[in-house]
Design a protein around this motif. Structure first.
Motif, PDB file in Angstrom:
ATOM      1  N   HIS A   1      68.461  52.257  65.582  1.00  0.00           N
ATOM      2  CA  HIS A   1      69.592  51.765  64.795  1.00  0.00           C
ATOM      3  C   HIS A   1      70.930  52.267  65.346  1.00  0.00           C
ATOM      4  N   VAL A   2      70.993  53.562  65.627  1.00  0.00           N
ATOM      5  CA  VAL A   2      72.244  54.150  66.116  1.00  0.00           C
ATOM      6  C   VAL A   2      72.604  53.605  67.499  1.00  0.00           C
ATOM      7  N   GLN A   3      71.622  53.567  68.412  1.00  0.00           N
ATOM      8  CA  GLN A   3      71.905  53.116  69.776  1.00  0.00           C
ATOM      9  C   GLN A   3      72.297  51.645  69.810  1.00  0.00           C
TER      10      GLN A   3
ATOM     11  N   ILE B   1      67.101  45.002  61.537  1.00  0.00           N
ATOM     12  CA  ILE B   1      65.723  45.299  61.130  1.00  0.00           C
ATOM     13  C   ILE B   1      65.539  46.805  60.932  1.00  0.00           C
ATOM     14  N   SER B   2      66.031  47.587  61.889  1.00  0.00           N
ATOM     15  CA  SER B   2      65.900  49.045  61.769  1.00  0.00           C
ATOM     16  C   SER B   2      66.697  49.570  60.580  1.00  0.00           C
ATOM     17  N   ALA B   3      67.839  48.915  60.283  1.00  0.00           N
ATOM     18  CA  ALA B   3      68.663  49.343  59.140  1.00  0.00           C
ATOM     19  C   ALA B   3      67.910  49.174  57.826  1.00  0.00           C
TER      20      ALA B   3
ATOM     21  N   THR C   1      73.010  58.618  74.664  1.00  0.00           N
ATOM     22  CA  THR C   1      72.347  59.797  74.114  1.00  0.00           C
ATOM     23  C   THR C   1      72.272  59.695  72.600  1.00  0.00           C
ATOM     24  N   TYR C   2      71.082  59.863  72.057  1.00  0.00           N
ATOM     25  CA  TYR C   2      70.929  59.828  70.603  1.00  0.00           C
ATOM     26  C   TYR C   2      71.136  61.221  70.037  1.00  0.00           C
TER      27      TYR C   2
END
Length: 228
Positions: free
Chosen positions: A111-113, A86-88, A180-181
């Motif tokens: 998205h990254v996490q 969804i975030s993508a 960590t982002y």
């Protein structure tokens, strides 16, 4: 091996490889990253449709420790993948640029996490099914007998993969990526082959760890039943 089982194995293998490729964002570039992501989404939907009976049977049968672990990990993997997908779509700049997002920093973080957590949970998910996967491969290749030499060789290989995986995990700061982002990304100048080898070995840590932990739990449960 029937066609449905073969299709499941091919689908899951393709999804795993493409998820690894999608993680190599700074090697592939954004367009390839997004295209691969869409294919992964399609394969993930196919994976769940092929295993839809599993969802219907969640509340049925005996809920021992291995099954509770499997249900928990599978549902966690589902939630992680849904959030990642969804975030993508919402932060897409090439395939879905028409979706208006004013401030996408939070979505990028999600998205990254979830991508890195999904990578680890996917490996645990595979580890829970590793015994079934091995049995399917044996039937497909016609290997029915046991071999002490083959068993020892495969276990030595597993140890080497895990050892290299630990090295790759530390060198690649996997712990930082999980907790960590970094809005500027985690750029490295590794080649594609090195990237795949490193991340496959990191997966090996969790696949092997989950597989042997599950075997230990099942052995302990059998001993408990025999005593009673």
């Amino acid at each position: 091996m029937n066609r449905k089982m073969l299709f499941k194995l091919v689908n899951d293998l393709a999804m795993t490889v493409l998820m690894l490729i999608a993680m190599a964002y700074y090697i592939t570039g954004n367009m390839i990253h997004e295209v691969v992501g869409v294919v992964v989404l399609i394969l993930f939907i196919a994976h769940n449709l092929l295993n839809r009976r599993w969802y219907k049977a969640i509340l049925k049968g005996k809920h021992n420790i291995p099954r509770i672990l499997q249900i928990g990990i599978n549902l966690l993997f589902l939630v992680t993948m849904v959030l990642m997908m969804i975030s993508a779509v919402l932060i897409s700049s090439d395939l879905f640029p028409f979706i208006p997002i004013n401030n996408d920093m939070t979505l990028r973080q999600i998205h990254v996490q979830t991508a890195y957590w999904g990578f680890i949970i996917m490996a645990v998910h595979i580890g829970l099914s590793w015994g079934m996967i091995i049995n399917s491969v044996r039937r497909m290749t016609g290997i029915t007998g046991t071999s002490h030499i083959r068993t020892i060789a495969l276990r030595i290989l597993a140890v080497l993969i895990v050892a290299y995986g630990v090295h790759s995990s530390i060198e690649g700061e996997m712990g930082s990526k999980l907790f960590t982002y970094n809005p500027f990304g985690w750029f490295n100048d590794d080649s594609t082959i090195r990237f795949l080898i490193d991340h496959l070995s990191i997966m090996g840590i969790y696949i092997a760890g989950t597989h042997y932990a599950l075997k230990f739990i099942q052995r302990q449960e059998r001993k408990a039943v025999q005593k009673n």
